[in-house]
Design an enzyme around this catalytic site. Sequence first.
Site, PDB file in Angstrom:
ATOM      1  N   ASP A 183       0.918  -1.276   0.011  1.00 61.51           N
ATOM      2  CA  ASP A 183      -0.067   0.023  -0.083  1.00 61.51           C
ATOM      3  C   ASP A 183       1.100   1.203   0.010  1.00 61.51           C
ATOM      4  OD1 ASP A 183      -2.360   1.639   0.625  1.00 61.51           O
ATOM      5  OD2 ASP A 183      -1.495   1.725   2.543  1.00 61.51           O
TER       6      ASP A 183
ATOM      7  N   ASP B 253      -0.170   5.101   0.901  1.00 64.17           N
ATOM      8  CA  ASP B 253      -0.558   5.899   2.035  1.00 64.17           C
ATOM      9  C   ASP B 253      -0.588   5.496   3.259  1.00 64.17           C
ATOM     10  OD1 ASP B 253      -0.978   8.867   0.233  1.00 64.17           O
ATOM     11  OD2 ASP B 253      -2.035   7.251  -0.920  1.00 64.17           O
TER      12      ASP B 253
ATOM     13  N   ASP C 208      -2.312  -0.422   5.854  1.00 64.35           N
ATOM     14  CA  ASP C 208      -2.719   0.189   7.100  1.00 64.35           C
ATOM     15  C   ASP C 208      -4.134   0.685   7.264  1.00 64.35           C
ATOM     16  OD1 ASP C 208      -2.705   3.506   6.520  1.00 64.35           O
ATOM     17  OD2 ASP C 208      -2.457   2.428   5.115  1.00 64.35           O
TER      18      ASP C 208
END
Length: 272
Positions: A8, A10, A212
């Site tokens: 991922d 960001d 996240d």
Amino acid sequence: MARLAAFDMDGTLLMPDHQLGRETIATLSRLRERDITLTFATGRHVLEMRHILGTLSLDAYLITGNGTRIHSLEGDVLYRQDLDPQVADTVMHHAWDTGASMHVFNDNGWFTGQEIPALLQAHVYSGFRYQVIDIKSIPAHQVMKICFCGDHDSLIRLRIQLNETLEERAHLCFSAVDCLEVLPLGCNKGSALAVLSDHLGLSLADCMAFGDAMNDREMLGSVGQGLIMGNAMPQLIAALPHLSVIGHCGHQAVSHFLTHWLDNPHLPYSPE
């Protein structure tokens, strides 16, 4: 040892200022030297990710739009999925009871109905930006995803409205606490990674992944080794309690973990 690493962007690979740290870039290069396939799995648009890749001089597959597109190392489309046109039309034209802003994505870019300069802060590294347009003028048959940005409580209330209206015709997920996404049914980073790994002759067990947010849940839960960031949404940690939690993106924790993994693969890892 894993043969593919999926990241991922960001809140995971990128630091809080939305840039890649030097240690992270160096570690990604080390992975390529070990013939480990790199994949960036993100909600960001492929137009933006191509720019970022170009500055890194790294070969990587791209899963963009939260699984709505997969691109090869050469930039060819390996997979694409759009919202059902009726779903896109409903979302774009319905009068939702919310203060959240709406953002529509298709192959031509990112479109919204008003200037929101604060949202561009996340794209300072690439210079990618929205185009202000009458959203209702966008053809419904060309929409890959629709996002709503606002405070988390208002988005939770909006999700209830969307679920009631769309029923089971779309996949809803939070890509951040302040971003709710409407995606094609069955479309997520995990399903896209399954398509890509099959294309490469790999299994998901051959993959590791880092994330996240709740839009990473399916990907993290399906690979051989899923790693959750220390700054992750609490809902993600609760949904995948069996997965290891590493450090914070601000400390380049992905690089920290991978350096240990490359240098000491048989020793246990201790988060920062």
